[in-house]
Design a protein around this motif. Structure first.
Motif, mmCIF file in Angstrom:
data_model
loop_
_atom_site.group_PDB
_atom_site.id
_atom_site.type_symbol
_atom_site.label_atom_id
_atom_site.label_comp_id
_atom_site.label_asym_id
_atom_site.label_seq_id
_atom_site.Cartn_x
_atom_site.Cartn_y
_atom_site.Cartn_z
ATOM 1 N N LYS A 128 -5.754 -12.708 17.996
ATOM 2 C CA LYS A 128 -4.511 -12.529 17.247
ATOM 3 C C LYS A 128 -4.314 -13.652 16.227
ATOM 4 O O LYS A 128 -3.990 -13.400 15.060
ATOM 5 N N ILE A 129 -4.522 -14.899 16.676
ATOM 6 C CA ILE A 129 -4.285 -16.004 15.743
ATOM 7 C C ILE A 129 -5.397 -16.092 14.701
ATOM 8 O O ILE A 129 -5.152 -16.512 13.553
ATOM 9 N N THR A 130 -6.616 -15.687 15.060
ATOM 10 C CA THR A 130 -7.691 -15.651 14.074
ATOM 11 C C THR A 130 -7.373 -14.639 12.983
ATOM 12 O O THR A 130 -7.579 -14.908 11.783
ATOM 13 N N LEU A 131 -6.867 -13.504 13.389
ATOM 14 C CA LEU A 131 -6.505 -12.477 12.423
ATOM 15 C C LEU A 131 -5.397 -12.969 11.497
ATOM 16 O O LEU A 131 -5.438 -12.743 10.275
ATOM 17 N N ASP A 132 -4.410 -13.661 12.049
ATOM 18 C CA ASP A 132 -3.332 -14.200 11.214
ATOM 19 C C ASP A 132 -3.878 -15.230 10.228
ATOM 20 O O ASP A 132 -3.427 -15.320 9.090
ATOM 21 N N ALA A 133 -4.874 -15.997 10.668
ATOM 22 C CA ALA A 133 -5.427 -17.040 9.804
ATOM 23 C C ALA A 133 -6.232 -16.463 8.650
ATOM 24 O O ALA A 133 -6.187 -16.982 7.527
ATOM 25 N N ILE A 134 -6.993 -15.413 8.902
ATOM 26 C CA ILE A 134 -7.910 -14.918 7.876
ATOM 27 C C ILE A 134 -7.353 -13.742 7.090
ATOM 28 O O ILE A 134 -7.920 -13.360 6.054
ATOM 29 N N MET A 135 -6.228 -13.169 7.528
ATOM 30 C CA MET A 135 -5.674 -11.988 6.878
ATOM 31 C C MET A 135 -5.200 -12.312 5.463
ATOM 32 O O MET A 135 -4.667 -13.390 5.189
ATOM 33 N N VAL A 136 -5.386 -11.366 4.534
ATOM 34 C CA VAL A 136 -4.860 -11.476 3.174
ATOM 35 C C VAL A 136 -3.932 -10.289 2.922
ATOM 36 O O VAL A 136 -3.872 -9.341 3.716
ATOM 37 N N ASP A 137 -3.217 -10.348 1.808
ATOM 38 C CA ASP A 137 -2.198 -9.344 1.517
ATOM 39 C C ASP A 137 -2.753 -8.208 0.669
ATOM 40 O O ASP A 137 -3.727 -8.377 -0.076
ATOM 41 N N ASP A 138 -2.109 -7.041 0.784
ATOM 42 C CA ASP A 138 -2.382 -5.934 -0.134
ATOM 43 C C ASP A 138 -1.051 -5.303 -0.523
ATOM 44 O O ASP A 138 -0.045 -5.476 0.164
ATOM 45 N N PHE A 139 -1.050 -4.579 -1.630
ATOM 46 C CA PHE A 139 0.202 -4.114 -2.213
ATOM 47 C C PHE A 139 0.065 -2.684 -2.713
ATOM 48 O O PHE A 139 -1.027 -2.230 -3.082
ATOM 49 N N ASP A 140 1.186 -2.002 -2.741
ATOM 50 C CA ASP A 140 1.264 -0.757 -3.484
ATOM 51 C C ASP A 140 1.089 -1.104 -4.968
ATOM 52 O O ASP A 140 1.649 -2.082 -5.443
ATOM 53 N N PRO A 141 0.298 -0.332 -5.699
ATOM 54 C CA PRO A 141 0.057 -0.677 -7.107
ATOM 55 C C PRO A 141 1.328 -0.908 -7.914
ATOM 56 O O PRO A 141 1.356 -1.774 -8.806
ATOM 57 N N GLU A 142 2.377 -0.165 -7.618
ATOM 58 C CA GLU A 142 3.612 -0.321 -8.378
ATOM 59 C C GLU A 142 4.255 -1.688 -8.163
ATOM 60 O O GLU A 142 4.958 -2.191 -9.031
ATOM 61 N N GLU A 143 4.020 -2.276 -6.985
ATOM 62 C CA GLU A 143 4.599 -3.588 -6.708
ATOM 63 C C GLU A 143 4.077 -4.658 -7.655
ATOM 64 O O GLU A 143 4.745 -5.651 -7.916
ATOM 65 N N LEU A 144 2.868 -4.467 -8.138
ATOM 66 C CA LEU A 144 2.243 -5.482 -8.977
ATOM 67 C C LEU A 144 2.528 -5.300 -10.458
ATOM 68 O O LEU A 144 2.160 -6.137 -11.269
ATOM 69 N N ARG A 145 3.158 -4.193 -10.810
ATOM 70 C CA ARG A 145 3.522 -4.002 -12.209
ATOM 71 C C ARG A 145 4.760 -4.831 -12.528
ATOM 72 O O ARG A 145 5.642 -4.987 -11.694
ATOM 73 N N SER A 146 4.822 -5.330 -13.741
ATOM 74 C CA SER A 146 5.970 -6.144 -14.132
ATOM 75 C C SER A 146 7.211 -5.282 -14.242
ATOM 76 O O SER A 146 7.136 -4.056 -14.423
ATOM 77 N N ALA A 147 8.371 -5.918 -14.151
ATOM 78 C CA ALA A 147 9.636 -5.198 -14.283
ATOM 79 C C ALA A 147 9.737 -4.563 -15.661
ATOM 80 O O ALA A 147 10.258 -3.450 -15.821
ATOM 81 N N GLY A 148 9.224 -5.253 -16.681
ATOM 82 C CA GLY A 148 9.256 -4.707 -18.033
ATOM 83 C C GLY A 148 8.426 -3.437 -18.141
ATOM 84 O O GLY A 148 8.840 -2.467 -18.789
ATOM 85 N N TYR A 149 7.255 -3.443 -17.507
ATOM 86 C CA TYR A 149 6.398 -2.263 -17.529
ATOM 87 C C TYR A 149 7.095 -1.093 -16.833
ATOM 88 O O TYR A 149 7.127 0.029 -17.346
ATOM 89 N N ARG A 150 7.668 -1.358 -15.657
ATOM 90 C CA ARG A 150 8.335 -0.289 -14.902
ATOM 91 C C ARG A 150 9.523 0.252 -15.668
ATOM 92 O O ARG A 150 9.775 1.454 -15.687
ATOM 93 N N SER A 151 10.266 -0.663 -16.318
ATOM 94 C CA SER A 151 11.440 -0.242 -17.076
ATOM 95 C C SER A 151 11.037 0.634 -18.254
ATOM 96 O O SER A 151 11.601 1.701 -18.480
ATOM 97 N N LEU A 152 9.996 0.180 -18.988
ATOM 98 C CA LEU A 152 9.554 0.934 -20.161
ATOM 99 C C LEU A 152 9.053 2.312 -19.766
ATOM 100 O O LEU A 152 9.430 3.326 -20.359
ATOM 101 N N HIS A 153 8.185 2.366 -18.752
ATOM 102 C CA HIS A 153 7.601 3.645 -18.370
ATOM 103 C C HIS A 153 8.607 4.521 -17.634
ATOM 104 O O HIS A 153 8.478 5.746 -17.643
ATOM 105 N N GLY A 154 9.624 3.901 -17.013
ATOM 106 C CA GLY A 154 10.690 4.697 -16.415
ATOM 107 C C GLY A 154 11.504 5.414 -17.476
ATOM 108 O O GLY A 154 11.854 6.588 -17.330
#
Length: 824
Positions: A790-816
């Motif tokens: 469990k602690i090894t997994l916590d140590a080596i784990m990295v993050d992943d995201f929904d693609p929309e989360e990584l778009r800038s607010a300006g991009y989302r606003s414009l395309h919205g």
């Protein structure tokens, strides 16, 4: 043979006197006594007489002032005056703005180590320690670096409120003005701890406590200015910034094009005498949120309203953010480390003369004020930031390298990773010692101009190197940004530290040795001042004292350099215990070498030396690493000479010594006057270069300390934020180290049994079930291995995201908007 004996006695007496720095009269008496002894023992009479005549020709004119001053000193003074490079007012102010501490001893060729070792151990007061353990710890727990750097690009409102309410902006403001009245050492400790969790937060807190309105007001402000502004700065009602840098005046701050014209104007409904400012500034930290702006500008009085002087010079003023004509609020975006930083513009911004820092009496004295305060800020903020990041990187990388396994082995056991861990450990130790040394100097009331540039340059450079190795060890864990990543933002922030408060390239090539050679040298500044005295008799008298003191000093250092090189610096008195005495002897040697190189360079190159930036940079490296090694030895003594720290001290010390010899070698091989370089090589390296980089064996010991819980590791980690909370993945990984080590024997036993078995289970839980069933492990050991997974997994784990989360607010606003239009 009897012919050579008198001359040999002459040379031995001279070398002995020079090494021990005996007075000329003592040398003459000693030499005469030896010559008499040689004659009585049968030496050649003619040779003895010739040697005696040579002694007389040297000693008599020099020992008799009525001969020495008019016939030797006066002509040399005329020659020196022609040789002396002209100093601008700017250079003179920079040279005279700082104080000299132990770094002056390093230029002497014979350091008085008692001056260093007798300094009190840097310690916090009870109130300071309580603040560090209380509000500072709480602020660290509030930090969500991903939220700050990616989501908000700013601190959340509750953090701004906490910082202001707990007077983080008033760490060094005296209690009488509502501040906390803490020492410079405490300032260092706070910035170091905050930097270990967030460089954005440490910058936000560090700048108001460094160069800025509060520091300038405390030193130069009028009583009215102190009463009006310091309480408001202390409790955060005023957020300060200081506007110095502009598009056409970066490192060359004396070329400020921003100007202020003395004139009449309106202020608070009254007609008053003031300054109309025009300014264009950039890179100003806290500018977008600042309410009180310190401004550096060149002040002019074309109508003679203040006197006959038209160009008054660089001056400093306080300008409220809502002053008409002032434009602030836009932001720069410094390498994904979004501390508040932005430009400031202004056209015809009128402020009264009462807004000049220090009042009208300090008009035109801005450069002096900046020079006297810059070194204080440079001593603390950036070195402390680098120290916090390096120390955290060291202990967490050690834990991660123990936890992370490849090919069934902790990655820290691989020699390539071990090399990187050793570099991290040694440089974290050096950075910690250096940053604390300069902060302690400020706390003692010094204004360490030269050490501050050393600390700024070398702490940030070592911080960059540590961050690089941390990223290499973490691999994918370091490059995938997200809430679990504690290394990536530090890597992105390293070029910022390298750049601000003077670009590191210029700091190394111009400032360290450029200031040090004059300010720290025991005789050069005295000679310069003596040569400029108005009274002729006093000028000759004082120059005589400085000149012949300098000559004796130069001869002594030449002899000491050659002797230390010949013996490998293994002979001679030195402080320290059986372990460190050899280190002090090496520093004695290189101190003498630096002095010889400095004197030769200044004598033969004169004013051209300041344009020989490569030579200046290399000699600056020698001075710097002498100071760094001294700081490490002082830290080692202050900690009680712990044997556990010896691998860290030894690695960092040998690294510094190797760099000293590399720098000396480079300076000699590229000396502008080639024959002089060859002769100096024979003097400094009679057996050639001997210093080596730290060995693999030593590196193994240093790296092992980072991967094993121990007192040395705890001392290295002291002062950084390692509380294992939800928003501190680095702290969590560090907390796992002991549990991982306890579980390693069980894991090895289980994996060995599993490898030699014929069970078909593929899932880890099923394999554990079989292990308990077959008796390889107990039920308690199964729980231990489950926790390890469990602690090894916590140590080596990295993050992943929904693609929309990584778009800038300006991009989302414009395309919205576009999507809505398309749907309509």
């Amino acid at each position: 043979m009897s012919v050579a004996i008198p001359f040999l006695a002459f040379l031995l007496a001279g070398a002995f006197a020079a090494y021990h720095r005996l007075r000329l009269a003592v040398w003459a008496a000693l030499t005469a006594s030896l010559l008499v002894a040689c004659w009585l023992l049968g030496a050649n009479t003619t040779a003895t007489i010739v040697a005696a005549v040579v002694v007389a020709l040297i000693s008599v004119p020099l020992l008799l002032p009525q001969i020495r001053k008019p016939y030797i000193t006066a002509p040399l003074l005329k020659f020196y005056t022609k040789l002396l490079p002209p100093l601008s007012d700017t250079e003179r102010t920079a040279l005279e703005s700082g104080t000299v501490g132990f770094e002056g001893e390093l230029f002497s060729g014979k350091p008085d180590w008692d001056k260093l070792l007798s300094l009190p151990k840097p310690q916090l007061s009870a109130d300071e320690q309580a603040f560090l353990d209380g509000p500072c710890e709480e602020l660290c727990k509030m930090v969500d670096e991903w939220d700050i750097t990616h989501v908000r690009a700013d601190l959340p409102p509750e953090m701004w409120d906490f910082i202001k309410r707990n007077k983080f902006f008033g760490l060094n403001i005296p209690k009488e003005y509502g501040g906390l009245g803490f020492s410079a050492l405490m300032n260092h400790k706070v910035i170091q701890k905050l930097a270990s969790i967030s460089s954005t937060v440490s910058s936000t807190v560090g700048v108001p406590n460094s160069l800025g309105p509060a520091e300038l007001l405390m030193h130069y402000g009028t009583d009215e200015q102190k009463q009006q502004y310091l309480p408001r700065l202390a409790d955060g009602r005023e957020v300060p910034c200081f506007a110095l840098t502009g598009p056409f005046a970066g490192s060359d701050a004396t070329s400020i094009p921003d100007y202020g014209i003395v004139c009449q104007g309106e202020w608070n409904g009254a007609r008053v005498l003031g300054i109309k400012l025009t300014l264009n500034k950039r890179y100003i930290t806290l500018a977008p949120v600042a309410t009180l702006i310190g401004v550096a500008f060149r002040m002019y009085d074309p109508d003679g309203l203040l006197g006959d002087k038209k160009d008054i010079g660089i001056s400093l003023a306080l300008v409220p953010h809502d002053t008409p004509g002032l434009e602030i609020g836009r932001r720069h975006f410094p390498l994904n480390t979004p501390f508040q930083n932005g430009p400031i513009h202004g056209k015809d911004v009128f402020v009264p003369l009462s807004q000049l820092i220090g009042g009208e009496d300090y008009a035109g004295r801005g450069w002096q004020m900046l020079m006297e305060c810059l070194s204080i800020g440079r001593s603390i903020t950036l070195p402390s930031t680098a120290s916090g990041g390096a120390k955290l990187g060291a202990v967490v990388s050690g834990a991660y390298a123990r936890i992370r396994k490849q090919f069934g082995l902790s990655v820290g056991r691989f020699e390539g990773v071990e090399e990187a861990l050793a570099r991290i450990a040694g440089k974290a130790y050096a950075t910690s010692a250096l940053s604390q040394a300069t902060a302690a100097a400020v706390a003692r009331g010094e204004n360490p101009a030269v050490p501050s540039t050393i600390a700024k340059y070398h702490c940030t450079e070592m911080g960059r190197e540590v961050s690089r190795d941390v990223m290499d060890i973490h691999g994918g864990k370091g490059i995938i940004l997200g809430p679990r990543n504690y290394a990536g933002r530090s890597w992105q922030a390293t070029p910022i530290m390298i750049t601000v408060e003077g670009a590191n390239i210029m700091t190394r090539s111009l400032m360290i040795f450029g200031q040090g050679a004059i300010l720290c040298h025991p005789w050069v500044m005295k000679e310069m001042k003596a040569a400029q005295l108005p009274d002729a008799k006093q000028r000759v008298d004082e120059f005589d004292t400085a000149l012949f003191g300098h000559i004796g000093y130069a001869i002594s250092n030449a002899v000491r350099s050659w002797w230390f090189g010949l013996t490998g610096a293994k002979i001679g008195s030195a402080p320290g215990d059986d372990y460190t005495r050899r280190f002090y002897r090496k520093l004695n040697r290189y101190s003498a070498c630096l002095s010889v190189m400095s004197d030769t360079s200044m004598l033969l190159l004169g004013g051209k030396l300041k344009f020989k930036e490569s030579l200046s940079g290399r000699l600056g490296d020698v001075l710097s690493h002498l100071y760094i090694a001294s700081a490490m030895l002082k830290r080692y003594q202050d900690e009680g000479n712990p044997a556990g720290d010896q691998p860290l001290l030894a690695w960092a010390f040998h690294d510094s010594i190797n760099k000293i010899e590399t720098a000396l070698s480079g300076a000699l091989r590229n000396f502008p006057i080639r024959p002089v370089g060859w002769l100096l090589w024979l003097l400094i390296f009679p057996w050639g270069r001997r210093a080596q980089a730290p060995s693999d064996r030593l590196g193994h010991r240093a790296a092992a300390l980072l991967m094993t819980p121990c007192d040395a590791r705890d001392r290295l980690a002291d002062g950084v934020f390692l509380t294992p909370c939800a928003n501190n993945p680095a702290g969590r990984i560090n907390s796992y180290l002991s549990k991982v080590i306890l579980a390693e024997p069980v894991e090895r036993k289980f994996l060995k049994a599993l490898k030699n078995s014929d069970i078909e289970a593929l899932e880890f839980d099923a394999q554990l079930d079989e292990g308990v069933k077959e008796g390889w492990i107990t039920a308690e050991e199964r729980i231990q291995l489950e926790e390890l997974r469990k602690i090894t997994l916590d140590a080596i784990m990295v993050d992943d995201f929904d693609p929309e989360e990584l778009r800038s607010a300006g991009y989302r606003s414009l395309h919205g908007v576009q999507a809505s239009r398309a749907a309509a």
